[in-house]
Design a protein around this motif. Structure first.
Motif, PDB file in Angstrom:
ATOM      1  N   TRP A 242     -37.954 -14.276 -35.921  1.00  0.00           N
ATOM      2  CA  TRP A 242     -37.772 -12.851 -36.168  1.00  0.00           C
ATOM      3  C   TRP A 242     -39.053 -12.097 -35.848  1.00  0.00           C
ATOM      4  O   TRP A 242     -40.152 -12.653 -35.918  1.00  0.00           O
ATOM      5  N   ASP A 243     -38.896 -10.831 -35.505  1.00  0.00           N
ATOM      6  CA  ASP A 243     -39.999  -9.880 -35.413  1.00  0.00           C
ATOM      7  C   ASP A 243     -39.648  -8.733 -36.351  1.00  0.00           C
ATOM      8  O   ASP A 243     -38.624  -8.055 -36.163  1.00  0.00           O
ATOM      9  N   ILE A 244     -40.492  -8.514 -37.377  1.00  0.00           N
ATOM     10  CA  ILE A 244     -40.131  -7.554 -38.427  1.00  0.00           C
ATOM     11  C   ILE A 244     -40.098  -6.119 -37.900  1.00  0.00           C
ATOM     12  O   ILE A 244     -39.609  -5.225 -38.591  1.00  0.00           O
ATOM     13  N   ARG A 245     -40.605  -5.882 -36.687  1.00  0.00           N
ATOM     14  CA  ARG A 245     -40.527  -4.530 -36.132  1.00  0.00           C
ATOM     15  C   ARG A 245     -39.125  -4.214 -35.634  1.00  0.00           C
ATOM     16  O   ARG A 245     -38.751  -3.060 -35.520  1.00  0.00           O
ATOM     17  N   LYS A 246     -38.351  -5.252 -35.303  1.00  0.00           N
ATOM     18  CA  LYS A 246     -36.948  -5.066 -34.893  1.00  0.00           C
ATOM     19  C   LYS A 246     -36.130  -6.191 -35.521  1.00  0.00           C
ATOM     20  O   LYS A 246     -35.976  -7.273 -34.951  1.00  0.00           O
ATOM     21  N   MET A 247     -35.598  -5.925 -36.704  1.00  0.00           N
ATOM     22  CA  MET A 247     -34.903  -6.934 -37.495  1.00  0.00           C
ATOM     23  C   MET A 247     -33.397  -6.917 -37.273  1.00  0.00           C
ATOM     24  O   MET A 247     -32.661  -7.537 -38.039  1.00  0.00           O
ATOM     25  N   SER A 248     -32.925  -6.225 -36.250  1.00  0.00           N
ATOM     26  CA  SER A 248     -31.478  -6.147 -36.051  1.00  0.00           C
ATOM     27  C   SER A 248     -30.884  -7.512 -35.741  1.00  0.00           C
ATOM     28  O   SER A 248     -29.805  -7.863 -36.226  1.00  0.00           O
ATOM     29  N   GLU A 249     -31.590  -8.316 -34.932  1.00  0.00           N
ATOM     30  CA  GLU A 249     -31.113  -9.664 -34.619  1.00  0.00           C
ATOM     31  C   GLU A 249     -32.312 -10.547 -34.319  1.00  0.00           C
ATOM     32  O   GLU A 249     -33.391 -10.061 -33.945  1.00  0.00           O
ATOM     33  N   PRO A 250     -32.172 -11.872 -34.465  1.00  0.00           N
ATOM     34  CA  PRO A 250     -33.310 -12.779 -34.220  1.00  0.00           C
ATOM     35  C   PRO A 250     -33.633 -12.868 -32.737  1.00  0.00           C
ATOM     36  O   PRO A 250     -32.759 -12.711 -31.873  1.00  0.00           O
ATOM     37  N   THR A 251     -34.900 -13.152 -32.441  1.00  0.00           N
ATOM     38  CA  THR A 251     -35.319 -13.309 -31.048  1.00  0.00           C
ATOM     39  C   THR A 251     -34.916 -14.661 -30.480  1.00  0.00           C
ATOM     40  O   THR A 251     -34.756 -14.798 -29.272  1.00  0.00           O
ATOM     41  N   GLU A 252     -34.743 -15.659 -31.351  1.00  0.00           N
ATOM     42  CA  GLU A 252     -34.368 -16.995 -30.882  1.00  0.00           C
ATOM     43  C   GLU A 252     -33.754 -17.775 -32.034  1.00  0.00           C
ATOM     44  O   GLU A 252     -34.098 -17.568 -33.198  1.00  0.00           O
ATOM     45  N   VAL A 253     -32.840 -18.696 -31.693  1.00  0.00           N
ATOM     46  CA  VAL A 253     -32.157 -19.528 -32.695  1.00  0.00           C
ATOM     47  C   VAL A 253     -32.197 -20.972 -32.227  1.00  0.00           C
ATOM     48  O   VAL A 253     -31.900 -21.257 -31.063  1.00  0.00           O
ATOM     49  N   VAL A 254     -32.580 -21.889 -33.124  1.00  0.00           N
ATOM     50  CA  VAL A 254     -32.584 -23.322 -32.842  1.00  0.00           C
ATOM     51  C   VAL A 254     -31.608 -23.995 -33.799  1.00  0.00           C
ATOM     52  O   VAL A 254     -31.668 -23.775 -35.008  1.00  0.00           O
ATOM     53  N   ILE A 255     -30.695 -24.800 -33.245  1.00  0.00           N
ATOM     54  CA  ILE A 255     -29.707 -25.526 -34.042  1.00  0.00           C
ATOM     55  C   ILE A 255     -30.250 -26.912 -34.334  1.00  0.00           C
ATOM     56  O   ILE A 255     -30.660 -27.634 -33.420  1.00  0.00           O
TER      57      ILE A 255
END
Length: 607
Positions: free
Chosen positions: A292-305
């Motif tokens: 996440w970047d708290i400046r733009k919390m609308s959606e995560p920048t990356e996801v790891v399963i």
């Protein structure tokens, strides 16, 4: 009443002064005993007198006035310039300096101050006040005193319905404040009216929290930003990520959208080492780790399963409970799962499958704590089920050191930030254990009963002297350990390093030996399989022959019995009863047997 005269002076300024002096004692009145009065006295016998055995005590109450502290900023600017001179303009300052230097008073002032300054400079050259006289001496042993700890303060949940303290975080500047997250983790068992608030406590005021954080869902984790002490990151029970700025108040400053958040409670949040200081990542039991970047919390920048089969399927993912990120290893991070497996990951990998580097398996339950050693990042600590284990990245099959199996479940653990051989663990029976494996490896150096309820979380202050523990009833206890447990001992780094290397070497030898035994057993098993395959045809032939013989003899015996029965039926019945001797009957029986024996070879030929 009329006022006749008003005295304006003080009483000490008018009237005759009292003069005191020492003199001998004087007898002013002497009254002799009177016989007439003595006759009027009546003797009282016996005399009853009540005596109180307890001492007389009085109770006093005093309410000390609290010392109010206030933080103020000071802005230092260049001063001493006249109002008409702008210190930022170089030309104006140069012109003013030249003007002052031409003044006669300037020369006199410089000559007077020069002698004083020269004297101070000579003093500094004669004596170095910052000199370390005992710099070459070795560190003094401090472990002479027995390890101990004492309770400094207790911070209780101010709500009427008590909630477990699930996470703790120290203020990065000075460690004067403590952030505590409160949440009930029992699924659908939270009582009605339970508050969602979490608090920031001032260590000097345990009676009332300094700030109340008001999330939309109870906070499971709460972390201070190491670069900006006003910013906090929280993981909610409903899977959302929330961010607070204490300068803006108690309400949430940034909140992730629920569509792109976790599906389960967020059990781990960590700030990343970045230039902006706004990047973080979170983990949940839904099997996902999100950046996440708290400046733009609308959606995560990356996801790891967290799918160790590397098929990138969320159904096969392992639930994440704890996280570990070391700033000195910026490309690596580690995840502790609820299946007892530690997953080592690479941030910079291009594909999802490449991001999972290796796994470490050794616990029977969820891994509640995962932390690298601050002095030797290659070694890390895990806490789960009934043990705490120390691992090395060079040995993946098993841990290099572990504690004994305790009677109570372990809930959290952490390394000491100042001593490489000391770590702390908390248990469900309310006990805090302090381990020093240089001093003792089988048992903890100090075991302290903090409270009657279960301890759920633990956090050590940066100087290693203070420890905060959170309990099941929402009580955060602040403990201070003895000087020996928070001071680096002589040669402790070398001793801890040698212990880690020795145990890693031992585990590698055992792993190689187990590998050889497994290969031998595998070879023997393959040889036995080949022998069984060769023996199978012979065994089948023998069974077939035996079965054929049994069927053959069964047919013969059945045929013999059938013919004997037919012979008995064809025998003529006698008209008159006659007496037959036993010898004739026996003769007939023998004749029938002989006929049967003569007919059997023919039957064999037909069969």
């Amino acid at each position: 009443m009329e006022i006749v005269y008003v005295y304006v002076k003080k009483r000490s300024e008018f009237g005759k002064q009292c003069n005191f002096s020492d003199r001998q004692a004087e007898l002013n009145i002497d009254i002799p005993p009177s016989p007439q009065l003595a006759e009027q006295f009546v003797e009282r016998n016996p005399v009853d007198t009540g005596i109180q055995c307890s001492t007389s005590m009085s109770e006093h109450e005093a309410n000390t006035e609290r010392f109010e502290m206030e933080t103020r900023g000071v802005n230092h600017i260049e001063g001493g310039w006249p109002k008409d001179v702008n210190p930022l303009e170089l030309e104006q300052t140069i012109r003013f300096r030249k003007k002052v230097e031409k003044d006669e008073n300037y020369i006199n002032a410089i000559t007077q101050l020069g002698s004083i300054m020269e004297h101070c400079i000579k003093q500094n050259n004669a004596i170095d006040i910052y000199q370390e006289y005992f710099d070459d001496e070795d560190a003094v042993e401090v472990m002479e005193e027995a390890p101990s700890a004492k309770t400094i303060n207790v911070f209780r949940d101010p709500q009427e319905i008590k909630r477990p303290a699930t996470h703790l975080s120290w203020h990065p500047d000075g460690n004067r404040k403590l952030a505590v997250a409160y949440a009930c983790l029992n699924f659908q068992r939270a009582p009605e009216g339970m508050s969602n608030d979490s608090y920031i406590w001032d260590l000097e005021n345990p009676n009332r929290p300094e700030i109340a954080l008001k999330p939309s869902s109870p906070l499971v984790t709460l972390e201070y930003n190491p670069k900006d002490s006003h910013v906090l990151l929280g993981g909610c029970y409903n899977g959302q990520i929330a961010c607070w700025d204490t300068r803006k108040g108690s309400l949430v400053a940034e909140l992730s959208t629920i569509e792109f958040s976790h599906r389960d409670p967020v059990y781990g949040t960590i700030w990343l080492q970045s230039k902006t200081g706004t990047e973080c990542f979170s983990a949940s039991t839904d099997g996902q780790v999100m950046w996440w970047d708290i400046r733009k919390m609308s959606e995560p920048t990356e996801v790891v399963i967290m799918d160790i089969t590397k098929k990138e399927q969320l159904e096969n993912a392992l639930g994440a409970i704890s996280l570990e990120f070391e700033p000195t290893l910026p490309t690596k991070f580690m995840v502790g799962t609820e299946q007892g497996i530690v997953i080592s990951c690479n941030r910079k990998a291009k594909t999802q499958a490449e991001k999972i580097v290796c796994t470490f398996s050794g616990h029977h339950g969820p891994i509640y704590a995962l932390q690298r050693n601050p002095f030797y990042p290659k070694n890390f600590l895990t806490v789960g089920d009934w043990t705490a284990r120390i691992w090395s990245e060079d040995s993946r099959e098993s841990s290099i050191m572990w504690t004994k199996y305790h009677m109570a479940y372990l809930t959290d653990g952490a390394w000491s930030p100042v001593r490489p051989a000391v770590f702390f663990t908390t248990k469900m029976d309310g006990t805090l254990d302090i381990w020093d494996f240089v001093f003792k490896q089988c048992d903890p150096a100090l075991s302290l009963k903090v409270c009657d309820e279960a301890l759920l979380c633990l956090r050590v202050q940066d100087n290693g002297c203070f420890i905060a523990c959170g309990s099941q009833l929402g009580t955060a206890t602040l403990l201070e350990v003895s000087q020996g447990l928070c001071t680096l001992q002589r040669n402790e780094r070398n001793m801890a390093s040698s212990i880690f290397e020795r145990e890693t070497r031992r585990e590698k030898i055992l792993e190689a030996r187990h590998r050889e035994l497994r290969l031998k057993e595998k070879g023997k098993a393959e040889g036995r399989d080949d022998d069984l395959r060769e023996e199978e045809p012979t065994l089948n032939l023998e069974e077939l022959v035996t079965k054929a013989e049994e069927e053959f003899f069964d047919i013969i015996f059945r045929e013999l019995k059938r013919r004997e029965a037919e012979a008995v039926k064809k025998k003529p019945k006698p008209e008159k009863p006659s007496l037959e001797t036993d010898e004739e009957v026996e003769g007939e029986d023998e004749g029938e047997e002989e006929r049967g024996d003569e007919e059997s070879p023919a039957l064999e030929g037909q069969t």
